[in-house]
Structures are given as C-alpha cells and as structure tokens.
Enzyme design. Structure first.
Site, PDB file in Angstrom:
ATOM      1  N   ASP A  35       0.812  -1.208   0.000  1.00  0.00           N
ATOM      2  CA  ASP A  35       0.000   0.000   0.000  1.00  0.00           C
ATOM      3  C   ASP A  35       0.850   1.264   0.000  1.00  0.00           C
ATOM      4  O   ASP A  35       1.381   1.664   1.050  1.00  0.00           O
ATOM      5  CB  ASP A  35      -0.906  -0.020   1.256  1.00  0.00           C
ATOM      6  N   ASP A 219      -1.800   5.537  -5.401  1.00  0.00           N
ATOM      7  CA  ASP A 219      -2.094   4.673  -4.262  1.00  0.00           C
ATOM      8  C   ASP A 219      -2.424   3.242  -4.669  1.00  0.00           C
ATOM      9  O   ASP A 219      -3.549   2.946  -5.094  1.00  0.00           O
ATOM     10  CB  ASP A 219      -3.258   5.269  -3.455  1.00  0.00           C
TER      11      ASP A 219
END
Ligand SMILES: CSC[C@H](NC(=O)[C@H](Cc1ccccc1)NC(=O)N1CCOCC1)C(=O)N[C@@H](CC1CCCCC1)[C@@H](O)C(=O)OC(C)C
Length: 329
Positions: A35, A219
C-alpha cells in the site's frame, strides 16, 4: 542488490493485489497488500483474537528465532475506507522478492476491524509510503522500502499491476520492457506520508488533453480512480446508461456499454486507461449492471490514482529523486 516479487489480483474485480512476504526464521509466509497510501507493515498474528484471525494466515513471533519485542511500542491506524487495526511491535527479518531487511518493524495486530476480519485473502499490509506516515509510538518506525533503499542498486521501486493477471513489484531497478511508452517523471510530495503528485490535464476518449491540473496520490492500496465531480461527470456524459446508484454509492451502467477511454497527462506523458479497465465489475454475480472504475473523490477530499489508473502504467516510485515516473503499458 535488487528484489522482484509477483503480485496477483485478489478477485475478479482486481479489488486488491496480494504479494507473498516472508517473515522470521524459519520463514513464515504471509499474503500481504502493498500500500503506497500508508507507511506501516502490520500483520495478523498469534496475538490477534482467534475469532478475528479465523481464515487468515498469521505470524507467530514466538516461533521465530530472530523475532524481538520492541518493548513499549504500540501502533494504531485508520484507513480511508474507515477500516482500522492496532497492536504492538516486534522486529524481525522481512524478505520481499528475495531481498531481506534484517531488522524490520513488524506490527502485530491485537485488534482488527470487521473489514479486515472478513477480507481473508490478506493477512495485513506492507506500507510503501513515506516514513513520516508511520503510526508506531513513541518512536515511529521505518518502512520496509525505506530500510532497504540504501542497500538497493537504486533507491526506487516500480509497480506493474495488471487486470486479472500476475504483475510485479520490483525493488532497486526499472525493467523498462514492462512499458510501451517513455517514462515521464514528475515531482513527488511525500510530506503527508503518501506519494502526492500533480497531473497536468485529462481527456475522454481520444480527445486532446485539456490543461487542468489535478493534484492527487498514486495509491496501490486503493481499488478505484477517484477524481473531482466535474471530471467524473465529463466522462459519464459519454456513457448512455450511466447513473448514480445510491445503494452502490457510485456510478453504474449497462455492462454492455462500450466505455470510452480516459487519459491523463503526467511528466510530459499521456497515460490512457482503456474503456475495459474502467468497467470494474458487475454490481453482483451475473448482473447486467456494472460498477465504474472511475468514481468521485468528493467525499474523501483527496484525488486518488488507485489500481484502475495504475493498471494502465508502469509506475516508478523514486525515493532518491523524490519523483514519480509514469509510462504507458
Ligand atoms: C478512499 S480510500 C479507500 C481505500 N480502500 C479501498 O480502495 C478498498 C480496498 C479494499 C479492497 C478489497 C477488500 C478490502 C479493501 N476498496 C474499496 O473501498 N472498494 C469499494 C468500491 O469498489 C471497489 C472496492 C483505502 O482505504 N486504502 C487504504 C489501503 C487499504 C488496503 C486494503 C485494506 C483496507 C485499507 C490506503 O491506501 C489509504 O487509506 O489511502 C489513503 C491515503 C486514502
């Protein structure tokens, strides 16, 4: 030195991407979600309540000869989708794609929110954001990549996420064969902990790129492409059956629609997301109504170039030069 790890979509909607990570001695292998929108490496563990850990692979520090308790340290984190987790901290050897960090902070979950309990395909996250975003107290810890950077051939990693096929996270080198186009670079802003950047414009279908700067983040931990309402509307005005579905909390349309592509400018390059990538999935098994990969960022307050956008590109997260590289795939 370098590292190279395969990553796979978790389901038919490419909701998240799963990468195997080895922790401890002997190695305990856990499926984790990389992430770039956060900066903590945390795992389901022997300390996670049994009822919550059911169905998950867990890390047991007591079974690792190299695990050490980081006494007095705790962590607690909440994500954009309101999921959360918290616990205490160990250090141990963490190996990703053949590259080992000897003393990596491994955050052990003593509490996980319902979303994590139910999401049994992953056993935690590897935060690849900037260290400033780490949530360990009293002393924040470094990310795996930050610890690895000084020993890697180059202080960078690339993400090559793919629709319904195996992709890769490469550390310390750029495999340019993964891209069709030239890599365009733009400054990255790590001040908030994630990889912020500014796109220079957008266009729908093959139209000419307009000049409309869009500040957002790259992201890997967010499924969708989340942009301002004016852009979302401009896109879906081209989709006959598109409408906002309250229960789905997003724009849906007939699965039979031939969706236009969506392009954005970055680093002097144009990244074009094909129409197919913008049809995420039927709203439920067998439905002829599909959910859009492009949705509004209005409720979040930040524009997010998530997996739907990343799948169209090879993305270089270049810590050494504080920049992001994007190349059409
Ligand atoms: C608006 S930000 C929303 C984002 N979450 C997401 O994008 C989740 C990811 C997920 C997939 C499958 C199962 C569970 C979760 N997907 C999601 O909300 N979806 C709803 C819409 O349809 C697509 C799937 C998010 O919170 N991302 C986190 C990492 C994420 C990883 C998976 C577990 C939960 C946490 C992180 O990138 C973050 O918070 O970024 C901030 C900077 C926005």
């Amino acid at each position: 030195q370098t590292g190279s790890a395969n990553t796979n979509p978790s389901d038919s909607a490419d909701d998240e991407y799963i990468t195997s990570v080895s922790i401890g001695t002997p190695a305990q292998v856990l499926p984790l979600d990389f992430d770039t929108g956060s900066s903590d490496l945390w795992v389901f563990s022997s300390e996670t309540p049994k009822s919550s850990a059911s169905g998950h692979v867990t890390y047991s520090p007591s079974k690792s000869s190299t695990a050490k308790k980081l006494s007095g340290s705790t962590w607690s984190i909440e994500y954009g989708d309101k999921s959360s987790s918290s616990g205490d901290v160990y250090t141990d050897i963490v190996t990703i794609g053949g590259f080992s960090v000897k003393t990596q902070a491994v955050e052990s979950a003593t509490k996980v929110s319902t979303q994590f309990v139910q999401d049994t395909v992953i056993s935690g996250l590897v935060g690849l954001g900037f260290d400033v975003g780490n949530q360990v107290s009293p002393r924040p810890q470094k990310t795996w990549f930050s610890n690895a950077a000084s020993s890697l051939a180059e202080p960078l990693f690339t993400a090559d996420l793919r629709h319904q096929e195996t992709g890769s996270y490469n550390f310390g080198f750029i495999d340019t064969s993964l891209a069709k186009g030239t890599i365009g670079y733009t400054p990255a802003d790590g001040s908030e902990g994630y990889w912020g950047f500014t796109a220079t414009g957008y266009s729908v279908g093959g139209a000419k790129l307009n000049r409309n700067s869009i500040t957002g983040i790259a992201d890997t931990g967010t499924t969708l492409l989340l942009l301002p309402d004016n852009i979302v509307d401009a896109y879906y005005n081209n989709v006959e059956s598109a409408e906002y579905d309250d229960s789905q909390e997003g724009v849906v349309f007939d699965c039979s629609e031939d969706l236009p592509s969506f392009s954005f400018g970055v680093g002097g390059q144009t990244i074009t997301i094909s129409g197919d990538l913008l049809n995420l999935t039927p709203i439920e098994e067998g439905s002829s109504t599909c959910f859009g990969g492009l949705q509004s960022s209005a409720d979040i307050g930040i524009n997010i170039f998530g997996d739907v956008a990343l799948k169209a590109a090879l993305v270089v997260f270049d810590l050494g030069n504080e920049r992001l590289g994007w190349a059409q795939k």
